[in-house]
Write a protein that holds these residues in place. Structure first.
Motif, PDB file in Angstrom:
ATOM      1  N   ALA A 144     -15.344 -24.567  17.204  1.00 36.94           N
ATOM      2  CA  ALA A 144     -13.978 -25.082  17.161  1.00 36.94           C
ATOM      3  C   ALA A 144     -13.213 -24.799  18.444  1.00 36.94           C
ATOM      4  O   ALA A 144     -13.364 -23.744  19.053  1.00 36.94           O
ATOM      5  CB  ALA A 144     -13.231 -24.466  15.980  1.00 36.94           C
ATOM      6  N   ASP A 149     -13.909 -28.971  14.388  1.00 36.88           N
ATOM      7  CA  ASP A 149     -13.178 -28.509  15.569  1.00 36.88           C
ATOM      8  C   ASP A 149     -12.062 -27.522  15.216  1.00 36.88           C
ATOM      9  O   ASP A 149     -11.129 -27.344  16.001  1.00 36.88           O
ATOM     10  CB  ASP A 149     -12.601 -29.702  16.345  1.00 36.88           C
ATOM     11  CG  ASP A 149     -12.451 -29.410  17.830  1.00 36.88           C
ATOM     12  OD1 ASP A 149     -13.080 -28.443  18.316  1.00 36.88           O
ATOM     13  OD2 ASP A 149     -11.704 -30.143  18.511  1.00 36.88           O
ATOM     14  N   LEU A 150     -12.163 -26.898  14.043  1.00 36.26           N
ATOM     15  CA  LEU A 150     -11.137 -25.960  13.621  1.00 36.26           C
ATOM     16  C   LEU A 150     -11.773 -24.832  12.821  1.00 36.26           C
ATOM     17  O   LEU A 150     -12.702 -25.060  12.046  1.00 36.26           O
ATOM     18  CB  LEU A 150     -10.084 -26.685  12.774  1.00 36.26           C
ATOM     19  CG  LEU A 150      -8.865 -25.850  12.337  1.00 36.26           C
ATOM     20  CD1 LEU A 150      -7.575 -26.646  12.578  1.00 36.26           C
ATOM     21  CD2 LEU A 150      -8.958 -25.486  10.861  1.00 36.26           C
ATOM     22  N   TYR A 151     -11.262 -23.616  13.030  1.00 32.64           N
ATOM     23  CA  TYR A 151     -11.751 -22.429  12.329  1.00 32.64           C
ATOM     24  C   TYR A 151     -10.540 -21.682  11.803  1.00 32.64           C
ATOM     25  O   TYR A 151      -9.526 -21.574  12.491  1.00 32.64           O
ATOM     26  CB  TYR A 151     -12.560 -21.536  13.284  1.00 32.64           C
ATOM     27  CG  TYR A 151     -13.343 -20.443  12.595  1.00 32.64           C
ATOM     28  CD1 TYR A 151     -14.657 -20.662  12.193  1.00 32.64           C
ATOM     29  CD2 TYR A 151     -12.774 -19.200  12.339  1.00 32.64           C
ATOM     30  CE1 TYR A 151     -15.386 -19.662  11.549  1.00 32.64           C
ATOM     31  CE2 TYR A 151     -13.492 -18.201  11.696  1.00 32.64           C
ATOM     32  CZ  TYR A 151     -14.802 -18.440  11.304  1.00 32.64           C
ATOM     33  OH  TYR A 151     -15.516 -17.463  10.659  1.00 32.64           O
ATOM     34  N   ASP A 155     -15.620 -24.368  11.725  1.00 32.13           N
ATOM     35  CA  ASP A 155     -16.549 -24.814  12.756  1.00 32.13           C
ATOM     36  C   ASP A 155     -16.684 -23.719  13.819  1.00 32.13           C
ATOM     37  O   ASP A 155     -15.709 -23.400  14.501  1.00 32.13           O
ATOM     38  CB  ASP A 155     -15.985 -26.099  13.365  1.00 32.13           C
ATOM     39  CG  ASP A 155     -16.869 -26.718  14.432  1.00 32.13           C
ATOM     40  OD1 ASP A 155     -17.855 -26.075  14.853  1.00 32.13           O
ATOM     41  OD2 ASP A 155     -16.565 -27.846  14.862  1.00 32.13           O
TER      42      ASP A 155
END
Length: 233
Positions: free
Chosen positions: A57, A113-115, A54
């Motif tokens: 994120a 919400d995380l990369y 994302d």
């Protein structure tokens, strides 16, 4: 899933085309040609592996490097190997991944919400990149972290990922010394750039099969990351 911004598309295009490290180019391409017997019918990616997730994120996961028969085969971080089999169910449980399985690039998995990125973008022999190879990749990491403007928490998987983030902060002239920042599982540091750095053992087969890293330990890391990301500090 948010649209990939132009800067990130451009960065990933440059990453995939990179040939800065002759040793890594030779190794990743050799593995892609020779393959592992279990994957002999697969077409290996065999190139540098771009980040995934994302672009908005608040949590950034920073790993070591692609696995020779994992991301070097699939072209997506932590996809198609034992580390991914351990990690993605935890990301799913903690609300960051749309599904627990990560088998191939086009399996429909999305991150929320995380990369995920890595200190080195090519599979290194014995999972040990050389200092110059880490340095060659650092400018990609710099641009990536700079561009992921919403990130509040960096989860470093293993000491190489941990040091890679400390070096990023130092290159931004915000860190006088790395000495106060000791790597140990569960360590949490408020960094001069305003982000929180969380340290975790890497979900490698070596760590998970020996019990050095257990599922509850890993879940607690990502629950902490979500909690910090949601806080207004």
């Amino acid at each position: 899933m948010p649209t990939t911004p132009h800067w990130l598309t451009q960065l990933n295009t440059e990453v995939i085309a990179c040939t800065l490290c002759p040793r890594l180019v030779e190794y990743r391409e050799k593995i892609a040609r020779e393959k592992r017997r279990a994957y002999r019918d697969c077409e290996y990616w065999g190139k540098p592996v771009p980040g995934f997730g994302d672009p908005n994120a608040r949590v950034l996961v920073l790993g070591l490097a692609p696995g020779a028969h994992g991301s070097n085969r699939t072209g997506r971080p932590f996809t198609g190997d034992a580390s991914g089999k351990f990690m993605y169910p935890v990301l799913h449980e903690t609300g960051f991944a749309s599904q627990p399985d990560a088998l191939e690039r086009n399996d429909g998995l999305q991150l929320k919400d995380l990369y995920i990125t890595a200190a080195v973008r090519c599979a290194p022999p014995d999972n040990k990149p050389l200092p110059q190879e880490l340095a060659n990749c650092a400018h990609y990491l710099d641009r990536e972290v700079d561009g992921l403007a919403q990130v509040k928490v960096v989860v470093a998987l293993g000491k190489i990922g941990f040091d890679a983030y400390l070096n990023y902060v130092r290159r931004r002239v915000q860190l006088a010394s790395k000495k106060p920042y000791l790597f140990k599982h569960g360590a949490s540091y408020k960094m001069p750039d305003g982000k929180t750095l969380l340290a975790s053992y890497h979900p490698s087969n070596q760590n998970t099969q020996t019990g050095k890293l257990t599922r509850p330990m890993f879940v607690s890391i990502f629950k902490a990351a979500a909690r910090i990301a949601d806080s207004s500090e």
